[in-house]
Design a protein around this motif. Structure first.
Motif, short mmCIF file in Angstrom:
data_model
loop_
_atom_site.label_atom_id
_atom_site.label_comp_id
_atom_site.label_asym_id
_atom_site.label_seq_id
_atom_site.Cartn_x
_atom_site.Cartn_y
_atom_site.Cartn_z
N ASP A 70 11.05 -18.14 33.52
CA ASP A 70 12.38 -17.85 34.05
C ASP A 70 13.39 -17.74 32.90
OD1 ASP A 70 14.25 -17.27 36.01
OD2 ASP A 70 14.80 -19.38 36.31
N GLY A 71 12.99 -17.00 31.87
CA GLY A 71 13.87 -16.84 30.71
C GLY A 71 14.00 -15.38 30.33
N CYS A 72 14.96 -15.11 29.43
CA CYS A 72 15.22 -13.74 29.00
C CYS A 72 14.91 -13.51 27.53
CB CYS A 72 16.69 -13.38 29.25
SG CYS A 72 17.15 -13.38 30.99
N HIS A 73 14.50 -14.57 26.81
CA HIS A 73 14.22 -14.45 25.39
C HIS A 73 13.03 -15.32 25.00
CE1 HIS A 73 18.57 -13.62 25.81
NE2 HIS A 73 18.36 -12.71 24.88
N ARG B 99 10.72 -15.79 12.89
CA ARG B 99 10.36 -14.45 12.44
C ARG B 99 11.08 -13.36 13.22
NH1 ARG B 99 5.86 -11.55 10.21
NH2 ARG B 99 6.48 -9.36 10.37
N GLY B 100 11.35 -13.62 14.52
CA GLY B 100 11.99 -12.59 15.32
C GLY B 100 12.13 -13.03 16.76
N ILE B 101 12.37 -12.06 17.64
CA ILE B 101 12.67 -12.39 19.03
C ILE B 101 12.22 -11.28 19.98
CG2 ILE B 101 14.97 -11.35 18.95
CD1 ILE B 101 15.95 -13.65 20.72
N PHE B 102 11.80 -11.69 21.17
CA PHE B 102 11.60 -10.77 22.29
C PHE B 102 12.78 -10.93 23.22
CE2 PHE B 102 7.06 -11.43 21.18
CZ PHE B 102 6.69 -10.10 21.01
N SER B 103 13.37 -9.83 23.65
CA SER B 103 14.51 -9.86 24.55
C SER B 103 14.19 -9.03 25.80
CB SER B 103 15.75 -9.29 23.86
OG SER B 103 16.77 -8.99 24.79
N MET B 104 14.43 -9.60 26.98
CA MET B 104 14.16 -8.87 28.21
C MET B 104 15.02 -7.63 28.32
SD MET B 104 12.27 -8.67 30.84
CE MET B 104 11.58 -10.23 31.42
N ASN B 105 16.25 -7.69 27.79
CA ASN B 105 17.12 -6.50 27.81
C ASN B 105 16.50 -5.35 27.03
OD1 ASN B 105 19.09 -7.54 29.42
ND2 ASN B 105 20.70 -7.52 27.88
N GLU B 106 15.98 -5.66 25.84
CA GLU B 106 15.36 -4.64 25.01
C GLU B 106 14.08 -4.12 25.66
OE1 GLU B 106 14.62 -2.23 21.53
OE2 GLU B 106 16.38 -3.08 22.53
N ILE B 107 13.31 -5.01 26.23
CA ILE B 107 12.07 -4.61 26.89
C ILE B 107 12.38 -3.72 28.09
CG2 ILE B 107 10.08 -5.44 28.21
CD1 ILE B 107 10.13 -7.94 26.43
#
Length: 199
Positions: free
Chosen positions: A152-155, A165-173
């Motif tokens: 239940d997260g966005c990152h 090292r970096g990030i996954f973002s639901m907005n970008e996905i």
């Protein structure tokens, strides 16, 4: 400075040298594509950071102007000098700021919304959940999406040898999926079980 000494620091450009440039990522992806296609790599793009003593209104404005929804929180001293080697002490998201936490803080403390600072509601470093870079190399976009739904997260922050090292973002996905997240869950546990706290 001696001009001759300066001259000796130069070397001729070797024949066949190429200009180094970031790896081009596809604009659109599917759930079956490699997770690296939707990964924001901090070795190529600096993360957006903020001081813990900045107001949450300023933090939200920083997010809007930078086009992100998560800020890494670093100490005032490091933020003022060199963000490239700053120590992360927490994180704060747009969801945090626009949620009900500021309202609860204002009611319990008597502070105005504009007086609430980042450190009052950031997620501290030891509570930030991350995934190791080595574990996502074989992951697919669908794994990341399913893991975000599962948590239940966005990152999702990604670490390598103790460094972020970096990030996954639901907005970008979502942008790269064309705002279409339908499809099979694709084994959420295959990535979710690898999530751990920075500690």
């Amino acid at each position: 400075m001696n001009p001759k000494e300066t001259h000796r620091t130069y070397a001729p450009l070797e024949r066949g040298e190429f200009v180094e440039s970031p790896v081009e990522m596809p604009e659109l992806v599917s759930l079956d594509d490699p997770a690296s296609h939707v990964f924001t790599d901090f070795t190529h793009k600096m993360p957006v950071m903020i001081s813990p003593h900045v107001s949450i209104d300023s933090a939200l404005n920083r997010m809007k102007t930078s086009g992100v929804r998560l800020l890494l929180v670093v100490s005032d001293t490091e933020a003022a000098h060199d963000e490239r080697c700053a120590t992360v002490i927490g994180q704060i998201t747009a969801c945090d700021i626009m949620g009900d936490i500021p309202i609860k803080i204002a009611r319990s403390s008597g502070l105005k919304h504009s007086e609430i600072t980042v450190n009052m509601m950031m997620t501290p470093r030891e509570d930030i959940q991350v995934v190791e870079w080595s574990h996502i190399k074989a992951a697919k976009v669908g794994h990341v999406v399913a893991t975000m739904h599962h948590r239940d997260g966005c990152h999702i922050l990604v670490t390598e040898q103790g460094m972020i090292r970096g990030i996954f973002s639901m907005n970008e996905i979502s942008r790269k999926l064309g705002h279409d997240e339908t499809g099979p869950a694709m084994c959420a546990s295959s990535l979710a079980e690898l999530v751990h706290r920075i500690g």
